[in-house]
Motif scaffolding. Structure first.
Motif, PDB file in Angstrom:
ATOM      1  N   ASN A 286       0.739  -1.122  -0.011  1.00 13.90           N
ATOM      2  CA  ASN A 286       0.051   0.166  -0.042  1.00 13.90           C
ATOM      3  C   ASN A 286       0.680   1.302   0.159  1.00 13.90           C
ATOM      4  N   ASP A 287       0.205   2.450   0.055  1.00 11.05           N
ATOM      5  CA  ASP A 287       1.029   3.687   0.007  1.00 11.05           C
ATOM      6  C   ASP A 287       1.726   3.841   1.104  1.00 11.05           C
ATOM      7  N   ASP A 288       1.689   3.225   2.329  1.00  9.31           N
ATOM      8  CA  ASP A 288       2.461   3.353   3.390  1.00  9.31           C
ATOM      9  C   ASP A 288       3.755   2.359   3.444  1.00  9.31           C
ATOM     10  N   GLN A 289       3.635   1.769   2.175  1.00 12.04           N
ATOM     11  CA  GLN A 289       4.673   0.625   2.141  1.00 12.04           C
ATOM     12  C   GLN A 289       4.629  -0.661   3.280  1.00 12.04           C
TER      13      GLN A 289
END
Length: 189
Positions: free
Chosen positions: A154-157
């Protein structure tokens, strides 16, 4: 005596996904509770290509990086190798790390979590399992291939795969625990 599991991130390449996937494996293993768990990043050891003069079997290491790597490996009862697939093969960094030691691997058990495109790194996993067996480890047949892994970051890795991958990893960890316990008498000094 509790069993120790090292989760080894096999890629050292800049921009790699290994640490993200390794963290997921670490969290699932700790949650399952069958092992004392340590996440080991191969990049931290900075192992050059086979730079010890003596055969690894002799354990006459001259370099500090090899001594630290040996200590980390010797301390574990089981391993999960987290590996990408580079040209249908595990990364050279991981192959080198396996080959620069010998006795530290013996009579232990290992599994592979592989990641890649449509194959999920299965070809890399198969090659790696053969090398693991050649080092006198038990390579369990179960593995966790992560197909199109990048879609699950996801965008938060954070790696958040489908539930089937989570259940597959839990099953692999259960098998590792059984084999690690069964092989324990062979590792007794």
């Amino acid at each position: 005596m509790s069993l120790k599991l090292n989760i080894i991130i096999g890629s050292t390449r800049p921009g790699r996904a290994g640490p993200t996937i390794g963290k997921w494996v670490d969290e699932v293993a700790k949650e399952q509770g069958a092992f004392e768990v340590e996440l080991v990043d191969l990049a931290d050891f900075r192992l050059p290509l086979l730079d010890e003069a003596a055969h690894p079997r002799a354990r006459q290491y001259q370099h500090e990086h090899t001594k630290k790597w040996s200590e980390s490996v010797a301390d574990a009862d089981a391993y999960v190798f987290v590996t990408p697939e580079y040209d249908y093969f595990p990364p050279a960094s991981l192959v080198n790390a396996l080959q620069c030691l010998s006795a530290e691997w013996e009579h232990k058990v290992a599994a592979v979590v592989s990641y890649g495109g449509i194959s999920g790194g299965l070809r890399s996993s198969q090659e790696l399992r053969q090398l693991i067996g050649n080092l006198n480890m038990m390579a369990i047949p179960q593995s966790v291939p992560l197909v199109f892994y990048a879609k699950s970051i996801n965008d938060d890795q954070v790696f958040a795969p489908a539930e089937q991958s989570v259940e597959g990893l839990k099953s692999v960890l259960s098998e590792l625990q059984k084999w690690a316990a069964a092989l324990q008498p062979m590792r007794a000094k």
